[in-house]
Design an enzyme around this catalytic site. Structure first.
Site, PDB file in Angstrom:
ATOM      1  N   GLU A 185       0.849  -1.179   0.000  1.00  0.00           N
ATOM      2  CA  GLU A 185       0.000   0.000   0.000  1.00  0.00           C
ATOM      3  C   GLU A 185       0.889   1.234   0.000  1.00  0.00           C
ATOM      4  O   GLU A 185       1.915   1.272   0.681  1.00  0.00           O
ATOM      5  CB  GLU A 185      -0.902   0.014   1.241  1.00  0.00           C
ATOM      6  CG  GLU A 185      -1.803   1.236   1.326  1.00  0.00           C
ATOM      7  CD  GLU A 185      -2.704   1.212   2.546  1.00  0.00           C
ATOM      8  OE1 GLU A 185      -3.298   2.258   2.874  1.00  0.00           O
ATOM      9  OE2 GLU A 185      -2.807   0.143   3.171  1.00  0.00           O
ATOM     10  N   SER A 202       7.101   5.872  -0.788  1.00  0.00           N
ATOM     11  CA  SER A 202       8.360   5.191  -1.108  1.00  0.00           C
ATOM     12  C   SER A 202       9.014   4.558   0.117  1.00  0.00           C
ATOM     13  O   SER A 202      10.234   4.353   0.154  1.00  0.00           O
ATOM     14  CB  SER A 202       9.349   6.165  -1.778  1.00  0.00           C
ATOM     15  OG  SER A 202       8.798   6.697  -2.957  1.00  0.00           O
ATOM     16  N   ARG A 203       8.209   4.263   1.114  1.00  0.00           N
ATOM     17  CA  ARG A 203       8.669   3.626   2.356  1.00  0.00           C
ATOM     18  C   ARG A 203       9.644   4.508   3.138  1.00  0.00           C
ATOM     19  O   ARG A 203      10.358   4.025   4.006  1.00  0.00           O
ATOM     20  CB  ARG A 203       9.309   2.252   2.071  1.00  0.00           C
ATOM     21  CG  ARG A 203       8.344   1.218   1.476  1.00  0.00           C
ATOM     22  CD  ARG A 203       7.184   0.955   2.442  1.00  0.00           C
ATOM     23  NE  ARG A 203       6.330  -0.143   2.006  1.00  0.00           N
ATOM     24  CZ  ARG A 203       5.184   0.019   1.344  1.00  0.00           C
ATOM     25  NH1 ARG A 203       4.788   1.244   1.006  1.00  0.00           N
ATOM     26  NH2 ARG A 203       4.449  -1.012   1.018  1.00  0.00           N
ATOM     27  N   LEU A 204       9.649   5.808   2.869  1.00  0.00           N
ATOM     28  CA  LEU A 204      10.498   6.746   3.602  1.00  0.00           C
ATOM     29  C   LEU A 204       9.695   7.321   4.765  1.00  0.00           C
ATOM     30  O   LEU A 204       9.398   8.518   4.828  1.00  0.00           O
ATOM     31  CB  LEU A 204      11.009   7.840   2.673  1.00  0.00           C
ATOM     32  CG  LEU A 204      11.927   7.362   1.535  1.00  0.00           C
ATOM     33  CD1 LEU A 204      12.277   8.501   0.606  1.00  0.00           C
ATOM     34  CD2 LEU A 204      13.192   6.740   2.126  1.00  0.00           C
TER      35      LEU A 204
END
Length: 218
Positions: free
Chosen positions: A13, A195-197
């Site tokens: 997600e 972006s999973r940051l």
């Protein structure tokens, strides 16, 4: 139905519902938690008080389960359970525990590490008396974490307790049931980002009143 590992790996997600910056957080993590908890209620998060309680037993084996937060005090987070359960035995051996909240609707997570202790009897009495009658009967009837033969055995115990207290309006709290308080030593607030940051702001307790606030890499 067979599930391929590629199907599991493809589940993802995109996180884009908010951010968490150092200037946004309060100086005290419990105040910050209350702020986020209020926002979770406003966002109609389903069971925002559901939390994963993790304990470690005398053999250094971890165990986790979902319990319900029942109060946010000035010095910690409280919940209630059977004092003879597995989690209670673990906490007696090792009072260091962790709590985890995950509010998917807000793409937020709160991770808490701390030390647990029993609440005063008066707090346990007050909360027990506020529970629905069926819940009070269930707490007395269930030998939590103990092996039972089948569902019928449990239901028979419930019937016995129901009959025992049928003439009483007030069911007293059993001595083997009560509350705990987790006093935090570390609290991490996690906000999902693209972006999973992800944003991670952590509070570390330095002494009884002072918290060190740091950002962690995702």
């Amino acid at each position: 139905m067979s599930i391929q590992h590629k199907e599991i790996a493809a589940i993802r997600e995109e996180y884009s519902k908010g951010n968490l910056l150092e200037n946004d957080v309060l100086e005290n993590p419990i105040f910050q938690f209350k702020k986020w908890f209020s926002e979770a209620i406003s966002a109609e998060v389903k069971e925002p008080n559901a939390m994963v309680l993790s304990t470690v037993n005398q053999f250094q084996s971890p165990s986790s389960r979902v319990v319900l937060l029942k109060d946010i005090k000035d010095n910690g987070f409280s919940f209630f359970t059977n004092y003879e359960s597995r989690k209670a035995e673990d906490m007696l051996e090792n009072p260091k525990v962790s709590l985890l909240f995950f509010w998917q609707e807000l793409q937020r997570q709160v991770r808490i590490e701390g030390v647990v202790s029993k609440l005063p009897s008066s707090d346990s009495d007050e909360y027990f008396s506020s529970r629905p009658r069926g819940s009070r009967i269930g707490a007395i009837a269930s030998p939590q974490s103990q092996v039972i033969v089948n569902r019928e055995e449990l239901e028979a115990k419930v019937d016995l307790v129901t009959n025992e207290f049928s003439d009483l309006e007030i069911i007293p709290r059993p001595e083997f049931w009560g509350g705990y308080l987790v006093e935090p030593t570390l609290v991490e607030f996690w906000q999902g980002r693209s972006s999973r940051l992800h944003d991670r702001i952590v509070y570390e307790l330095r002494d009884q009143a002072n918290w060190l606030i740091k950002r962690l890499a995702p």
